[in-house]
Design a protein around this motif. Structure first.
Motif: not given
Length: 503
Positions: A32-36, A1-8, A117-120, A109-113
């Motif tokens: 919720d970070a992606l929603e921002k 199983m890959s080890q994962i870092i979760i970004l917010d 584009a979400v695609e980027i 990017f995820l700071v929300g400022c």
């Protein structure tokens, strides 16, 4: 199983960056970070028909800030922005550095400022998880956002750049087509979102700060070996001295040193010892501790960089504002990097002087140049090597943040040369691995010549690991091979980890 870092966008650390850059941890984004990000993008579209001029959104950038960008030309303008800013100069970042750069920008990017584009955002994550890493030139940025370098990531996204993929350098469009990954069509503000960031310097800088953490532990280990090789005094290691002084960094180094020297015969009373050792021995805990304090100061500011907005213009969702600003200004944390360079130059000088003293019978009562017999030259000429490396460090530690031009029609009249400052620090650290490795060679040679030395539990482990790789200098041989061997050994994270976890 890959080890994962979760970004917010709030909790990225240099440890996380190293895991992703060097050990290929995968990335997930907190919902919720992606929603921002999505809300920010919608706000950008709400502003498309606005007549209010906003820098880099519906106007040009730099001296062209007075030129209007109409909504029908957003794609063309943002694509042209990527083209015109693709100006980086070789050498290129390594694959690991490229991964650190992508991750660093993805998190901001995820700071929300940004309003990107979400695609980027999604494709930055995919590039990391699929290990398709843009080829990014290192030079050409003055540090007020690394626009001339990060634009090469933009070229990759539109199919016109080069990437590291499966141990090859390939055109990004070919790779995207091969794995059915869609290229990006740039919309309003996307070009500026890609280029206007300090991610080049910050990504590489994070990896360097991790190296410095290990380097400081190494410096404590090598000092212990040298102190035993000298048969030096231990009075400067009395814990009560550090309670009276109360510097945090010194206490950390003292704890390392006393643990490493536990059960060493160096603590035995010996009336033949001088009352005091030279300052390069007597004050090593203080110097190493000072670098630790400089690192702690730098990390405090750098962690803000990793988890805050660096966007111009800056989108403030809650306040419903899109404002021209200087949030890309990196002067706060780059001054910390400059300070670290100066601090490490002191550590380097200390190491060089200890190495010179170990070759001098006046201090060690051992043979000159640690030669085992009269017809062996020993370490007679090696002093030229480590002192030349220290000279480089002395010059690399000179500040560079104050040396800039006023550019873009005198609009951009401040800069700080952040990537160059980071690159200088990287070279300082690399030179120090050589310098400390050479000192360790001298220290174990002195220990062997002393014959009656009982090593500390930690320093003995270090001694054994060194002697597994570099034998006792009993006959003259090409020493450059030993230097390289020691460099590779002391730079190994495993070497330091196993020694410091001896007790």
């Amino acid at each position: 199983m890959s080890q994962i870092i979760i970004l917010d966008g709030q909790n990225l650390t240099i440890d996380d960056i190293e895991k992703v850059a060097k050990f290929d941890f995968k990335i997930e984004i907190k919902p919720d970070a992606l929603e921002k990000v999505k809300k920010g993008r919608q706000r950008i579209f709400d502003l498309v028909d606005s007549d209010i001029p906003v820098y880099g959104f519906n106007t040009g950038v730099g001296w062209n800030k007075d030129k209007k960008v109409f909504k029908d030309f957003f794609n063309k303008y943002n694509t042209n922005l990527i083209y015109s800013h693709s100006l980086g100069v070789e050498p290129f970042c390594s694959r690991e550095e490229g991964r650190a750069i992508l991750l660093t920008r993805l998190n901001t990017f995820l700071v929300g400022c940004t309003g990107v584009a979400v695609e980027i955002v999604e494709i930055y994550k995919k590039l990391l998880n699929l290990d398709i890493i843009p080829l990014i030139p290192k030079r050409g940025s003055v540090g007020e956002a690394d626009i001339t370098n990060l634009s090469h990531i933009g070229l990759v996204l539109i199919g016109e750049g080069e990437v590291y993929y499966n141990n090859e350098i390939r055109n990004s469009k070919e790779v995207f087509d091969e794995i059915s990954l869609e290229m990006i069509s740039l919309g309003p503000k996307d070009g500026l979102a890609i280029v206007s960031s300090n991610a080049l310097a910050a990504g590489i800088g994070a990896l360097i700060l991790k190296d410095i953490e290990r380097l400081l532990d190494l410096a404590d280990v090598v000092y212990c070996l040298s102190l035993e090789g000298l048969n030096g005094n231990t009075s400067p290691l009395d814990i009560d001295l550090y309670k009276a002084r109360n510097y945090i960094g010194q206490k950390i180094s003292l704890k390392n040193v006393t643990n490493l020297l536990k059960n060493s015969s160096i603590y035995n009373a010996d009336w033949k010892k001088p009352v005091q050792d030279p300052l390069c021995f007597r004050g090593s805990v203080q110097v190493n501790g000072a670098v630790r304090d400089a690192l702690r100061y730098c990390l405090e500011l750098f962690n803000i960089q990793l988890n805050s907005s660096e966007d111009n213009p800056c989108l403030l969702l809650d306040e419903n504002k899109l404002l021209s600003c200087s949030n890309y200004e990196s002067i706060s944390w780059v001054l910390g990097f400059e300070n670290l360079g100066v601090a490490l130059s002191h550590l380097s000088k200390n190491s060089c002087y200890r190495t010179i003293k170990l070759s001098n019978p006046e201090f060690t009562k051992l043979p000159r140049f640690l030669s085992p017999k009269d017809n062996v030259l020993g370490y007679a000429t090696i002093q030229k090597v480590f002192t030349s490396l220290d000279t480089e460090i002395r010059h690399l530690s000179n500040p560079a943040t104050a040396d800039f031009y006023s550019l873009a029609g005198d609009i951009e009249d401040h800069a700080n040369n952040t990537p160059y400052v980071v690159d200088k620090l990287k070279k300082i650290v690399d030179n120090l691995y050589y310098i400390l490795g050479i000192e360790a060679m001298h220290a174990v040679q002195a220990i062997d010549l002393r014959t009656d030395c009982i090593l500390g539990s930690g320093s003995e482990k270090a001694y054994e690991k060194i002697r597994e790789r570099v034998p006792f200098y009993d006959e003259d041989r090409p020493i450059y091979k030993d230097i390289r061997t020691m460099y590779d050994l002391v730079k190994s994270e495993k070497f330091i980890h196993e020694i410091l976890n001896t007790n």
